[in-house]
Scaffold this active site. Structure first.
Site, PDB file in Angstrom:
ATOM      1  N   ASP A  32       0.819  -1.208   0.000  1.00 55.07           N
ATOM      2  CA  ASP A  32       0.000   0.000   0.000  1.00 55.07           C
ATOM      3  C   ASP A  32       0.857   1.263   0.000  1.00 55.07           C
ATOM      4  O   ASP A  32       1.940   1.292   0.594  1.00 55.07           O
ATOM      5  CB  ASP A  32      -0.904  -0.010   1.245  1.00 55.07           C
ATOM      6  CG  ASP A  32      -2.014   1.013   1.175  1.00 55.07           C
ATOM      7  OD1 ASP A  32      -2.403   1.387   0.057  1.00 55.07           O
ATOM      8  OD2 ASP A  32      -2.499   1.426   2.242  1.00 55.07           O
ATOM      9  N   GLY A  33       0.341   2.301  -0.662  1.00 54.08           N
ATOM     10  CA  GLY A  33       0.975   3.612  -0.582  1.00 54.08           C
ATOM     11  C   GLY A  33       1.754   4.035  -1.811  1.00 54.08           C
ATOM     12  O   GLY A  33       2.533   4.990  -1.744  1.00 54.08           O
ATOM     13  N   ASN A  34       1.548   3.386  -2.946  1.00 54.57           N
ATOM     14  CA  ASN A  34       2.307   3.734  -4.154  1.00 54.57           C
ATOM     15  C   ASN A  34       2.071   5.183  -4.590  1.00 54.57           C
ATOM     16  O   ASN A  34       3.027   5.919  -4.880  1.00 54.57           O
ATOM     17  CB  ASN A  34       1.929   2.781  -5.302  1.00 54.57           C
ATOM     18  CG  ASN A  34       2.365   1.356  -5.039  1.00 54.57           C
ATOM     19  OD1 ASN A  34       3.461   1.110  -4.573  1.00 54.57           O
ATOM     20  ND2 ASN A  34       1.490   0.407  -5.333  1.00 54.57           N
ATOM     21  N   ARG A  35       0.811   5.596  -4.646  1.00 57.10           N
ATOM     22  CA  ARG A  35       0.511   6.961  -5.104  1.00 57.10           C
ATOM     23  C   ARG A  35       0.978   8.006  -4.104  1.00 57.10           C
ATOM     24  O   ARG A  35       1.522   9.054  -4.493  1.00 57.10           O
ATOM     25  CB  ARG A  35      -0.996   7.093  -5.344  1.00 57.10           C
ATOM     26  CG  ARG A  35      -1.522   6.265  -6.521  1.00 57.10           C
ATOM     27  CD  ARG A  35      -3.022   6.361  -6.629  1.00 57.10           C
ATOM     28  NE  ARG A  35      -3.680   5.873  -5.414  1.00 57.10           N
ATOM     29  CZ  ARG A  35      -4.975   6.027  -5.157  1.00 57.10           C
ATOM     30  NH1 ARG A  35      -5.740   6.692  -6.011  1.00 57.10           N
ATOM     31  NH2 ARG A  35      -5.515   5.536  -4.046  1.00 57.10           N
ATOM     32  N   ARG A  36       0.801   7.730  -2.813  1.00 61.50           N
ATOM     33  CA  ARG A  36       1.249   8.687  -1.798  1.00 61.50           C
ATOM     34  C   ARG A  36       2.765   8.820  -1.804  1.00 61.50           C
ATOM     35  O   ARG A  36       3.308   9.907  -1.582  1.00 61.50           O
ATOM     36  CB  ARG A  36       0.724   8.250  -0.421  1.00 61.50           C
ATOM     37  CG  ARG A  36      -0.740   8.588  -0.188  1.00 61.50           C
ATOM     38  CD  ARG A  36      -1.293   7.915   1.046  1.00 61.50           C
ATOM     39  NE  ARG A  36      -1.524   6.494   0.828  1.00 61.50           N
ATOM     40  CZ  ARG A  36      -1.870   5.646   1.776  1.00 61.50           C
ATOM     41  NH1 ARG A  36      -1.981   6.075   3.039  1.00 61.50           N
ATOM     42  NH2 ARG A  36      -2.095   4.374   1.494  1.00 61.50           N
ATOM     43  N   TRP A  37       3.461   7.725  -2.077  1.00 58.67           N
ATOM     44  CA  TRP A  37       4.924   7.784  -2.175  1.00 58.67           C
ATOM     45  C   TRP A  37       5.335   8.675  -3.338  1.00 58.67           C
ATOM     46  O   TRP A  37       6.256   9.494  -3.207  1.00 58.67           O
ATOM     47  CB  TRP A  37       5.480   6.364  -2.372  1.00 58.67           C
ATOM     48  CG  TRP A  37       6.959   6.330  -2.587  1.00 58.67           C
ATOM     49  CD1 TRP A  37       7.933   6.313  -1.635  1.00 58.67           C
ATOM     50  CD2 TRP A  37       7.637   6.322  -3.849  1.00 58.67           C
ATOM     51  NE1 TRP A  37       9.187   6.290  -2.224  1.00 58.67           N
ATOM     52  CE2 TRP A  37       9.020   6.295  -3.581  1.00 58.67           C
ATOM     53  CE3 TRP A  37       7.204   6.319  -5.178  1.00 58.67           C
ATOM     54  CZ2 TRP A  37       9.975   6.268  -4.601  1.00 58.67           C
ATOM     55  CZ3 TRP A  37       8.144   6.305  -6.190  1.00 58.67           C
ATOM     56  CH2 TRP A  37       9.518   6.276  -5.900  1.00 58.67           C
ATOM     57  N   ASN A  81     -10.873  -1.767  -6.071  1.00 56.75           N
ATOM     58  CA  ASN A  81      -9.836  -1.011  -6.769  1.00 56.75           C
ATOM     59  C   ASN A  81     -10.061  -1.051  -8.276  1.00 56.75           C
ATOM     60  O   ASN A  81      -9.919  -0.040  -8.976  1.00 56.75           O
ATOM     61  CB  ASN A  81      -8.445  -1.587  -6.485  1.00 56.75           C
ATOM     62  CG  ASN A  81      -7.964  -1.373  -5.073  1.00 56.75           C
ATOM     63  OD1 ASN A  81      -7.134  -2.133  -4.579  1.00 56.75           O
ATOM     64  ND2 ASN A  81      -8.472  -0.355  -4.384  1.00 56.75           N
ATOM     65  N   ARG A  85     -12.084   2.710  -9.085  1.00 55.74           N
ATOM     66  CA  ARG A  85     -11.110   3.773  -9.290  1.00 55.74           C
ATOM     67  C   ARG A  85     -11.197   4.320 -10.718  1.00 55.74           C
ATOM     68  O   ARG A  85     -11.746   3.688 -11.608  1.00 55.74           O
ATOM     69  CB  ARG A  85      -9.695   3.269  -8.999  1.00 55.74           C
ATOM     70  CG  ARG A  85      -9.402   3.152  -7.513  1.00 55.74           C
ATOM     71  CD  ARG A  85      -7.948   2.915  -7.251  1.00 55.74           C
ATOM     72  NE  ARG A  85      -7.665   2.845  -5.817  1.00 55.74           N
ATOM     73  CZ  ARG A  85      -6.456   2.594  -5.316  1.00 55.74           C
ATOM     74  NH1 ARG A  85      -5.432   2.364  -6.120  1.00 55.74           N
ATOM     75  NH2 ARG A  85      -6.275   2.546  -3.999  1.00 55.74           N
ATOM     76  N   ARG A 202       1.559  -4.816   6.405  1.00 56.38           N
ATOM     77  CA  ARG A 202       0.924  -3.776   5.592  1.00 56.38           C
ATOM     78  C   ARG A 202       1.750  -2.503   5.674  1.00 56.38           C
ATOM     79  O   ARG A 202       2.073  -2.034   6.776  1.00 56.38           O
ATOM     80  CB  ARG A 202      -0.504  -3.487   6.049  1.00 56.38           C
ATOM     81  CG  ARG A 202      -1.136  -2.368   5.219  1.00 56.38           C
ATOM     82  CD  ARG A 202      -2.616  -2.217   5.388  1.00 56.38           C
ATOM     83  NE  ARG A 202      -3.125  -1.209   4.439  1.00 56.38           N
ATOM     84  CZ  ARG A 202      -4.381  -1.129   4.046  1.00 56.38           C
ATOM     85  NH1 ARG A 202      -5.275  -1.997   4.500  1.00 56.38           N
ATOM     86  NH2 ARG A 202      -4.761  -0.197   3.200  1.00 56.38           N
ATOM     87  N   ARG A 208      -5.457  -1.606   9.012  1.00 55.00           N
ATOM     88  CA  ARG A 208      -6.655  -2.391   8.742  1.00 55.00           C
ATOM     89  C   ARG A 208      -6.308  -3.440   7.699  1.00 55.00           C
ATOM     90  O   ARG A 208      -5.302  -3.320   6.989  1.00 55.00           O
ATOM     91  CB  ARG A 208      -7.802  -1.510   8.255  1.00 55.00           C
ATOM     92  CG  ARG A 208      -7.497  -0.719   7.000  1.00 55.00           C
ATOM     93  CD  ARG A 208      -8.710   0.089   6.558  1.00 55.00           C
ATOM     94  NE  ARG A 208      -8.444   0.809   5.310  1.00 55.00           N
ATOM     95  CZ  ARG A 208      -7.974   2.038   5.228  1.00 55.00           C
ATOM     96  NH1 ARG A 208      -7.674   2.698   6.330  1.00 55.00           N
ATOM     97  NH2 ARG A 208      -7.791   2.620   4.055  1.00 55.00           N
TER      98      ARG A 208
END
Length: 253
Positions: A32-37, A81, A85, A202, A208
């Site tokens: 998780d977190g590819n876009r935020r990275w 997803n 999306r 995660r 979660r």
């Protein structure tokens, strides 16, 4: 130079701490977190994070192999997803899976046998074909390293599908009801034949499960890491293993 030396020293210390420790046989990971990275790194288009995330899987699988972990499950995309999306983002993610994940796993040098878990019918035809090809071409009865790709996956739908499959297999309703046990349901899950995960990691700081392996992870140890998936380092991985080794697993007892 000093920072690299400190990192190498700390990595070596973590490896020493794990020497002789009880390590997980099967690790599952929510990537998780590819876009935020990507936003954190200053990229104008956060979708490029999916490529970095897909390429990073290679490195993490190498860490697993180094530490003797030969069963890995990765959560790539949920049913929501894929369905909910933005279509351009989903298309970009699917291309990354086809071009990076599926292609690299088909390479003769890859030790991983690919398994698929999820509703493949919700995927684009090209993505489904690429993944099925990787699964077919890596099939090997003698394989010792197994990678399960959970894509188009939802843990609740998986349980519903398993119960439906079990009921359809029975010749009568009384037989279906009498055979409805936990073990029999497990035989009809998408991941049938794979051991339950010992450790679920995660990334991204979210705490979660998001419907991931709801049945299989009933007694798994959970580890939540505050870094985004493309920035998930070897020291973060080793810390997760150290945390696991320090726990006393009771399996509900």
């Amino acid at each position: 130079m000093l920072r690299s030396f400190a990192y190498a020293t700390y990595t070596h210390l973590l490896r020493r701490q794990l020497a002789g420790a009880t390590l997980p046989r099967h690790v599952a990971m929510v990537m998780d977190g590819n876009r935020r990275w990507a936003r954190q790194m200053g990229f104008g288009d956060p979708r490029v994070g999916h490529r970095y995330g897909a390429e990073h899987l290679d490195e993490v699988l190498g860490w697993c192999a180094e530490t003797g972990i030969h069963h890995v499950t990765v959560f790539v995309a949920s049913v929501d997803n894929v369905r909910k999306r933005d279509s351009a983002e989903v298309g970009n993610l699917m291309r990354m899976i086809e071009d990076v994940v599926a292609e690299r796993l088909r390479h003769p040098a890859s030790p991983w046998q690919v398994h698929l878990a999820g509703r493949l019918d919700v995927l684009p035809d090209s993505t489904r074909h690429a993944l099925k090809r990787a699964e077919e071409e890596t099939r090997n009865p003698a394989a010792t390293s197994h990678l399960t790709i959970a894509i188009g996956y939802d843990g609740r739908e998986e349980i519903v599908d398993a119960v439906r499959s079990l009921l359809a297999e029975a010749e009568s309703l009384p037989e279906a009801i009498s055979s409805l046990t936990a073990d029999r349901i497990a035989e009809h899950l998408y991941t049938s034949g794979s051991p339950d995960p010992d450790l679920v990691i995660r990334t991204s700081g979210e705490r979660r499960m998001s419907g991931f392996l709801l049945w299989q992870a009933a007694y798994s140890e959970l580890y939540f890491c505050d870094v985004y998936w493309p920035g998930f380092r070897k020291v973060d991985f080793l810390r997760a293993l150290r945390s696991y080794a320090a726990r006393h697993r009771r399996f509900g007892a």
